[in-house]
Scaffold this motif. Sequence first.
Motif, PDB file in Angstrom:
ATOM      1  N   SER A   1       0.828  -1.201   0.000  1.00 52.00           N
ATOM      2  CA  SER A   1       0.000   0.000   0.000  1.00 52.00           C
ATOM      3  C   SER A   1       0.865   1.256   0.000  1.00 52.00           C
ATOM      4  O   SER A   1       1.964   1.272   0.546  1.00 52.00           O
ATOM      5  N   SER A   2       0.339   2.297  -0.616  1.00 54.63           N
ATOM      6  CA  SER A   2       1.005   3.593  -0.584  1.00 54.63           C
ATOM      7  C   SER A   2       0.704   4.286   0.741  1.00 54.63           C
ATOM      8  O   SER A   2      -0.243   3.923   1.456  1.00 54.63           O
ATOM      9  N   SER A   3       1.504   5.274   1.074  1.00 51.09           N
ATOM     10  CA  SER A   3       1.233   6.075   2.265  1.00 51.09           C
ATOM     11  C   SER A   3      -0.131   6.736   2.124  1.00 51.09           C
ATOM     12  O   SER A   3      -0.545   7.112   1.030  1.00 51.09           O
ATOM     13  N   VAL A   4      -0.824   6.866   3.248  1.00 52.24           N
ATOM     14  CA  VAL A   4      -2.210   7.305   3.198  1.00 52.24           C
ATOM     15  C   VAL A   4      -2.468   8.347   4.280  1.00 52.24           C
ATOM     16  O   VAL A   4      -1.833   8.342   5.340  1.00 52.24           O
ATOM     17  N   SER A   5      -3.388   9.277   3.982  1.00 53.64           N
ATOM     18  CA  SER A   5      -3.824  10.291   4.949  1.00 53.64           C
ATOM     19  C   SER A   5      -5.318  10.142   5.149  1.00 53.64           C
ATOM     20  O   SER A   5      -6.098  10.215   4.186  1.00 53.64           O
ATOM     21  N   VAL A   6      -5.740   9.907   6.391  1.00 54.68           N
ATOM     22  CA  VAL A   6      -7.151   9.671   6.697  1.00 54.68           C
ATOM     23  C   VAL A   6      -7.556  10.512   7.900  1.00 54.68           C
ATOM     24  O   VAL A   6      -6.705  10.966   8.677  1.00 54.68           O
ATOM     25  N   ASN A   7      -8.854  10.705   8.050  1.00 57.37           N
ATOM     26  CA  ASN A   7      -9.384  11.410   9.216  1.00 57.37           C
ATOM     27  C   ASN A   7      -9.553  10.439  10.376  1.00 57.37           C
ATOM     28  O   ASN A   7      -9.810   9.246  10.176  1.00 57.37           O
ATOM     29  N   GLU A   8      -9.415  10.949  11.564  1.00 56.93           N
ATOM     30  CA  GLU A   8      -9.568  10.117  12.756  1.00 56.93           C
ATOM     31  C   GLU A   8     -10.954   9.480  12.764  1.00 56.93           C
ATOM     32  O   GLU A   8     -11.960  10.118  12.454  1.00 56.93           O
ATOM     33  N   GLY A   9     -10.991   8.191  13.103  1.00 56.04           N
ATOM     34  CA  GLY A   9     -12.252   7.454  13.114  1.00 56.04           C
ATOM     35  C   GLY A   9     -12.502   6.652  11.856  1.00 56.04           C
ATOM     36  O   GLY A   9     -13.425   5.835  11.814  1.00 56.04           O
ATOM     37  N   SER A  10     -11.681   6.855  10.822  1.00 56.44           N
ATOM     38  CA  SER A  10     -11.856   6.113   9.572  1.00 56.44           C
ATOM     39  C   SER A  10     -11.301   4.695   9.710  1.00 56.44           C
ATOM     40  O   SER A  10     -10.539   4.381  10.624  1.00 56.44           O
ATOM     41  N   ASN A  11     -11.705   3.833   8.765  1.00 52.82           N
ATOM     42  CA  ASN A  11     -11.169   2.475   8.689  1.00 52.82           C
ATOM     43  C   ASN A  11     -10.040   2.440   7.659  1.00 52.82           C
ATOM     44  O   ASN A  11     -10.147   3.026   6.584  1.00 52.82           O
ATOM     45  N   VAL A  12      -8.962   1.748   7.989  1.00 52.79           N
ATOM     46  CA  VAL A  12      -7.782   1.694   7.128  1.00 52.79           C
ATOM     47  C   VAL A  12      -7.387   0.238   6.924  1.00 52.79           C
ATOM     48  O   VAL A  12      -7.370  -0.548   7.878  1.00 52.79           O
TER      49      VAL A  12
END
Length: 380
Positions: free
Chosen positions: A158-169
Motif C-alpha cells: 500500500s502507498s502512504s495514506v492520509s485519513v481522518n480520525e475514526g476512519s477504517n484503514v
Amino acid sequence: MRLCVVFCPARGGFGPGTRQMTGFCPGRWLMLLALRLLFLVPAGEPVGRSESNFPKAMDNVTVRQGENAVLRCSIDSGVTRVAWLNRSSILYAGKDKWSLDPRVVIVTNSQTEYSIQIVGVDVYDEGPYTCSVQTHNHPRTSRVHIIVQVPPKIVNISSSVSVNEGSNVTLMCLAIGRPEPTVTWRHLSPPVAAAGRRGLESQDRRAKQVTVRDFVEDEYFEITGITKKQAGEYECSAYNEVSIADVRKVEVIVNYPPYIPSTKNVGVAVGREGILQCEAAAVPPPDFEWYKEERRLLNGLNGIQIKKNGDRSMLTFFNVSEEDYGNYTCVAVNKLGTSNTSVLLFDRGAVLDGNNSASGGMTASLWLLVILFVHFLFKF
C-alpha cells in the motif's frame, strides 16, 4: 518395404548436432529406438531397491535461486551406458549433450561418478531428474529432485495514506518466495506532538479504549476506527529461511481537530515585557487567533506581536500597560475543527505589594501579642 525418418549422428553420437535423412530403416534406427527405451523410459527397480554395488544418487538437492546445482550419480565398472534425463528429455547421454540449454554442463564422467551441473538455477528447473544406467545385466535408475529456494520479495504494498480520525484503514503487503514467506506488520513509534503529549494521554484515558495491534502476521492489516495514537509508520516484513527479510514501510497520517491541553496565566509588572503562550496538537497543523473579550488582536497593532512557531502561538507585549491586563482567548483552527482556551495577563507588581502589606500586618499583630503577654506576666 517401409520408409521411415531417422536421425543419424554427425560425429558418431546422438546429440543436437544430428542431421535428418530419409531412407530405408537401417540398424541405426534400432539403436536409436533402444536408446529411447533406455533413457526416455528408463526401466529397472524403484529407487532404494538397487543392488548394493550401485548406490542411488542423492534424493534431494536444495539450491537457492541463481546458484549452481550439481547432480551426482555413482556408477561402477560394469556400466555400459549412462544418461541424465529431466522428465522426458535427455540432458546428456554419455559424453554427448542432448540438451539445448547452455547452462547444463557435464562435470564428471569417470568410472565411479557421472555428474552434471545446472548453472544459475531458476524456479523452472525445479523437479525430478533421473540418472539412467545400463549394466551388463539390466538398466538401473536413480532419481534426484531439485528444490529451488527463492528469497522473499515484497511485490506490492500500500502507498502512504492520509485519513481522518475514526476512519477504517486497510494496509496491504504481498510477497513472493519459496518457501512461501511469512508477512508481518509492525507499528513503529507514532509521532505524537510534544505540545499535546500529556493532554492527549489524559484525553485518551477519558475516551473509549481502542485496541492497538502492534504486531500482525498477515498480508492485510485492518484498523477499525483509527485514532491519533495509531498514526505513524507501519513496517511490513516478508521472511523465509532462505535469506534476510525484505522490509518496506508505509506512513499513515491521521488528521484530527486541534486540542489545547493546558495554558498558564502570566503575571507581569507595568512597563515590562509579557508573553502569553498557546500550544495545540492537531493534524494538519493549526492556525491561531487571539482575542481580548470580543475583539480580535492583529499582529503589530497596539504594541503587540503575534508569532507562530509550529504548534505554538505567542502573544508578546513589549511594554505592558494597565490596559493590557485582563483575560485573553486563544483559538486554534484547522479544517477539521476548532479549540479555544483562556489565558490571564495580570499585574505581578500588585500581587507583590499585596503580599508585602499582608506580611506587615501579620508582623504588627505579632508584636501586639508579645506586649500583651509581657504585661500579663508582670501583673501576676
